[in-house]
Structure formats: C-alpha cells, structure tokens
Motif scaffolding. Sequence first.
Motif, mmCIF file in Angstrom:
data_model
loop_
_atom_site.group_PDB
_atom_site.id
_atom_site.type_symbol
_atom_site.label_atom_id
_atom_site.label_comp_id
_atom_site.label_asym_id
_atom_site.label_seq_id
_atom_site.Cartn_x
_atom_site.Cartn_y
_atom_site.Cartn_z
ATOM 1 N N ASP A 76 -34.615 -26.286 12.911
ATOM 2 C CA ASP A 76 -35.317 -25.153 13.549
ATOM 3 C C ASP A 76 -34.325 -24.118 14.074
ATOM 4 O OD1 ASP A 76 -37.602 -26.480 13.003
ATOM 5 O OD2 ASP A 76 -38.160 -26.916 15.080
ATOM 6 N N LEU A 77 -33.272 -24.602 14.733
ATOM 7 C CA LEU A 77 -32.334 -23.649 15.330
ATOM 8 C C LEU A 77 -31.558 -22.883 14.258
ATOM 9 C CD1 LEU A 77 -30.953 -25.434 18.516
ATOM 10 C CD2 LEU A 77 -32.924 -23.945 18.241
ATOM 11 N N ALA A 78 -31.134 -23.572 13.196
ATOM 12 C CA ALA A 78 -30.418 -22.876 12.118
ATOM 13 C C ALA A 78 -31.331 -21.833 11.474
ATOM 14 C CB ALA A 78 -29.921 -23.885 11.077
ATOM 15 N N THR A 79 -32.585 -22.209 11.237
ATOM 16 C CA THR A 79 -33.533 -21.287 10.593
ATOM 17 C C THR A 79 -33.815 -20.081 11.491
ATOM 18 O OG1 THR A 79 -34.529 -23.187 9.496
ATOM 19 C CG2 THR A 79 -35.809 -21.151 9.489
ATOM 20 N N GLU A 80 -33.973 -20.336 12.786
ATOM 21 C CA GLU A 80 -34.262 -19.228 13.712
ATOM 22 C C GLU A 80 -33.069 -18.298 13.857
ATOM 23 O OE1 GLU A 80 -36.317 -19.674 17.388
ATOM 24 O OE2 GLU A 80 -37.288 -21.514 16.718
ATOM 25 N N GLU A 109 -23.890 -5.755 1.154
ATOM 26 C CA GLU A 109 -25.288 -5.559 0.764
ATOM 27 C C GLU A 109 -25.625 -6.332 -0.515
ATOM 28 O OE1 GLU A 109 -26.338 -1.454 0.524
ATOM 29 O OE2 GLU A 109 -28.478 -1.912 0.625
ATOM 30 N N GLY A 110 -26.768 -7.006 -0.504
ATOM 31 C CA GLY A 110 -27.241 -7.697 -1.710
ATOM 32 C C GLY A 110 -26.748 -9.133 -1.824
ATOM 33 N N ARG A 111 -25.765 -9.534 -1.009
ATOM 34 C CA ARG A 111 -25.252 -10.909 -1.152
ATOM 35 C C ARG A 111 -26.098 -11.873 -0.315
ATOM 36 N NH1 ARG A 111 -20.658 -11.230 -4.252
ATOM 37 N NH2 ARG A 111 -20.989 -13.470 -4.055
ATOM 38 N N SER A 112 -26.306 -13.063 -0.881
ATOM 39 C CA SER A 112 -27.103 -14.062 -0.167
ATOM 40 C C SER A 112 -26.287 -15.334 0.108
ATOM 41 C CB SER A 112 -28.360 -14.407 -0.977
ATOM 42 O OG SER A 112 -27.979 -14.955 -2.224
ATOM 43 N N ASP A 113 -24.952 -15.280 -0.137
ATOM 44 C CA ASP A 113 -24.127 -16.475 0.076
ATOM 45 C C ASP A 113 -23.473 -16.458 1.461
ATOM 46 O OD1 ASP A 113 -22.736 -14.283 -0.901
ATOM 47 O OD2 ASP A 113 -21.480 -15.411 -2.287
ATOM 48 N N TRP A 114 -24.304 -16.587 2.475
ATOM 49 C CA TRP A 114 -23.869 -16.755 3.862
ATOM 50 C C TRP A 114 -24.879 -17.664 4.552
ATOM 51 C CZ3 TRP A 114 -27.458 -14.608 7.302
ATOM 52 C CH2 TRP A 114 -28.338 -13.669 6.754
ATOM 53 N N ALA A 115 -24.471 -18.278 5.643
ATOM 54 C CA ALA A 115 -25.271 -19.394 6.172
ATOM 55 C C ALA A 115 -25.133 -19.547 7.683
ATOM 56 C CB ALA A 115 -24.811 -20.685 5.488
ATOM 57 N N VAL A 116 -26.045 -20.304 8.257
ATOM 58 C CA VAL A 116 -25.927 -20.759 9.649
ATOM 59 C C VAL A 116 -25.818 -22.279 9.615
ATOM 60 C CG1 VAL A 116 -26.978 -20.853 11.945
ATOM 61 C CG2 VAL A 116 -27.370 -18.851 10.486
ATOM 62 N N HIS A 117 -24.817 -22.821 10.317
ATOM 63 C CA HIS A 117 -24.593 -24.274 10.325
ATOM 64 C C HIS A 117 -24.881 -24.859 11.708
ATOM 65 C CE1 HIS A 117 -21.130 -23.814 7.137
ATOM 66 N NE2 HIS A 117 -22.286 -23.385 6.689
ATOM 67 N N VAL A 118 -25.701 -25.894 11.761
ATOM 68 C CA VAL A 118 -25.917 -26.629 13.020
ATOM 69 C C VAL A 118 -25.815 -28.120 12.699
ATOM 70 C CG1 VAL A 118 -27.519 -27.134 14.910
ATOM 71 C CG2 VAL A 118 -27.461 -24.833 13.938
ATOM 72 N N ALA A 119 -24.829 -28.798 13.300
ATOM 73 C CA ALA A 119 -24.644 -30.236 13.052
ATOM 74 C C ALA A 119 -24.557 -30.980 14.379
ATOM 75 C CB ALA A 119 -23.356 -30.475 12.252
ATOM 76 N N LEU A 156 -29.913 -20.834 4.826
ATOM 77 C CA LEU A 156 -29.466 -19.785 3.895
ATOM 78 C C LEU A 156 -30.517 -18.683 3.985
ATOM 79 C CD1 LEU A 156 -28.633 -22.395 1.153
ATOM 80 C CD2 LEU A 156 -26.911 -20.998 2.331
ATOM 81 N N PRO A 157 -30.437 -17.860 5.030
ATOM 82 C CA PRO A 157 -31.550 -16.956 5.347
ATOM 83 C C PRO A 157 -31.891 -16.002 4.212
ATOM 84 C CG PRO A 157 -29.927 -17.034 7.124
ATOM 85 C CD PRO A 157 -29.321 -17.757 5.986
ATOM 86 N N ALA A 158 -30.874 -15.474 3.529
ATOM 87 C CA ALA A 158 -31.142 -14.500 2.469
ATOM 88 C C ALA A 158 -31.644 -15.176 1.191
ATOM 89 C CB ALA A 158 -29.890 -13.670 2.195
ATOM 90 N N GLN A 159 -31.591 -16.507 1.158
ATOM 91 C CA GLN A 159 -32.171 -17.257 0.029
ATOM 92 C C GLN A 159 -33.511 -17.859 0.432
ATOM 93 O OE1 GLN A 159 -29.282 -20.081 -1.623
ATOM 94 N NE2 GLN A 159 -27.607 -18.624 -1.269
ATOM 95 N N GLY A 160 -33.906 -17.646 1.692
ATOM 96 C CA GLY A 160 -35.208 -18.135 2.169
ATOM 97 C C GLY A 160 -35.322 -19.637 2.224
ATOM 98 N N ARG A 161 -34.196 -20.340 2.469
ATOM 99 C CA ARG A 161 -34.301 -21.805 2.537
ATOM 100 C C ARG A 161 -33.322 -22.392 3.543
ATOM 101 N NH1 ARG A 161 -31.461 -23.729 -3.195
ATOM 102 N NH2 ARG A 161 -29.739 -22.267 -3.063
ATOM 103 N N THR A 162 -33.681 -23.583 4.023
ATOM 104 C CA THR A 162 -32.815 -24.337 4.930
ATOM 105 C C THR A 162 -32.685 -25.741 4.378
ATOM 106 O OG1 THR A 162 -33.497 -23.063 6.874
ATOM 107 C CG2 THR A 162 -32.576 -25.241 7.298
#
Length: 292
Positions: free
Chosen positions: A37-41, A122-132, A159-165
Amino acid sequence: MVAHAGPADPVEDLVGRRTWARSILMTNRDDHAVAADLATEAGALLLGVREREGFGDAGALRAKGDRASHEFLMEALARVRPDDCVLSEEATREERLDPRRLRADRVWIVDPLDGTREFSEEGRSDWAVHVALWERDGKRDGKRDGEEGGRLTAGAVALPAQGRTLTTAEPPKLPAVPQGRFRIAVSRTRPPEFVQRLAELVGADLVPIGSAGAKISAVLTGEAEAYVHAGGQYEWDSAAPVAVALAAGAHASRIDGSPPAYNQADPSLPDILVSLPDLARSLLDGIRDLHR
Ligand SMILES: Nc1ncnc2c1ncn2[C@@H]1O[C@H](COP(=O)(O)O)[C@@H](OP(=O)(O)O)[C@H]1O
Ligand SMILES: [Mg+2]
C-alpha cells in the motif's frame, strides 16, 4: 499517532478523518500489505509530482520527487509502524548512522524513488518506489541458509508509470526460461565492466533498463531473465525487489554467490545478481571465470 484537532474547513476535516481512519486500518494490516500500500501510494504521489512539475527542469523534478516520496513514507511508517526503524536513501547522514537501527528487531528499508534519472525523462516508465521490511532472526520462523542476523520478510516494488506493484503479498509467478539466448538487464549508465563478456560467454543479450527495482521486476515478469550489477549500490536499491524476487522463488545473491546482507552498519551493497533459478549457476560460474 496523529491527532486531529478538528479544523474549521469541512473539506480539510473530511480529508483528515479519512487519513485517520485509513491509518487505523493500515496499523492492523500485515506487513506485506503495508509495504504494498505504501509503495503504491508513494508512486501515485510521484505521478502527481511529474504531472504538476513537467519535464522542463529535470534537476528540480528529481529533487521534488525524492523529497515528496521520502516525506510521505517516513510520515506513513511513523503512523502505522511507530515502533520500527527506517533506513531511507533520502535520510540525512545522521539518521542513517542512528545506532538504534543496528539494535532494532524490525527495520524498513526504503528507496522513495529508484531510477531518479528515468523519473525525470518524459515517457520513461522504468522508475520505482521500494518498501522492504528486514527482521532480526528469531522473530519469525524459516531462516534461509547463510543468512546471519536477519532477513527480508516483506517488500513491494511499485512501478507507478507501468500501473503495477510487485509484492510479497502475492509474489509473481516466474516465467519459463526461453529456449536459446536469454536477456540480461543492465544499468543504462553504469553497467558492470565485465557484463558484455559475460553475455557472450553465457549466450545472452544485454537489455539496458533504468532502476534496480524496474530491472528486477523485468526478470520476475518476463521482460528479461537476469539482472547483473556491480561497481556500487546501496541496500535500499535492492532490498524491496530482492524481497519480492526471493518470495517468487527467483535466485538473488551477491555476484560471488553469497546471500546479500541487509541492515548493516555500512549500507553499501555494491553488487547483485537476480535471475530465474535455472540460470543462476551458469551466470555465477561465468562471473567467476571472468574474474579469475
Ligand atoms: N556505481 C554505482 N554507485 C552507486 N549507486 C549506483 C551505482 N550504479 C547504480 N547505482 C544506483 O542504483 C540504482 C539503479 O541504477 P541504474 O538505473 O543505473 O541501474 C540507482 O538508484 P537511485 O535512482 O535511487 O539513485 C543508482 O543511483
Ligand atoms: Mg535507488
């Protein structure tokens, strides 16, 4: 705990009450769900920062994203897991060296924005939020061989710009190893010096992708079969994606084959190998031969 004194503005009051109600729900959720939840938010918040700031000033966009996500995660973890420690990439040097972290039983290792460079393109989706979450041994059953002190017990990579966690709550089902050549994901800007020779040795092609989290996710979802990195990195760059990879049954180790250790005094963790399990042996042998 957060107390709401009842602001005069009814909208603010409603938002406050909703946040308060959500934090009570979250406190009772398990660690896998909290991580997811926290990574997605935080990811949703980063999409908003990108939208608002635009791409005109990449440096300012990166700084705003890093800060907003870090502050959100620190505040949220303090609210839902007030007794735990946090190791974040964006923490001050003093916070990172806090000796309580080394004595703690539970430490959240977070990278508020992994692939900062790609976030600002702009346009790149290869970035992320990590929570472990790292937990000291003895707190949970099921130690893995070779792990001393503690281990990663939960994690999520948004992976917010890919719409998935990707999450340990529901680890991805690993893809099959392809017939013939396979793909090794590498840093776009700092690939290991030996990786081209390794690819030739094992019959693979290199796929440059930004963010350690996005690369490890690519291995878990079938866009690559391995990720090899060396030359520098930190615990927060790999903790959450390694937690998900191990939960999914993938191979994750240092490039000498030893298990990666987290929540160390020095958070440097300069190399990592994640792959489909059947490819690990030949990759480790190849790396060893190239270093001989
Ligand atoms: N040689 C190196 N030294 C330190 N950090 C490195 C590194 N190579 C990669 N990293 C970090 O690992 C993450 C993934 O990098 P890459 O996209 O190049 O594979 C990035 O994290 P951040 O974006 O959180 O800074 C980057 O800073
Ligand atoms: Mg990072």
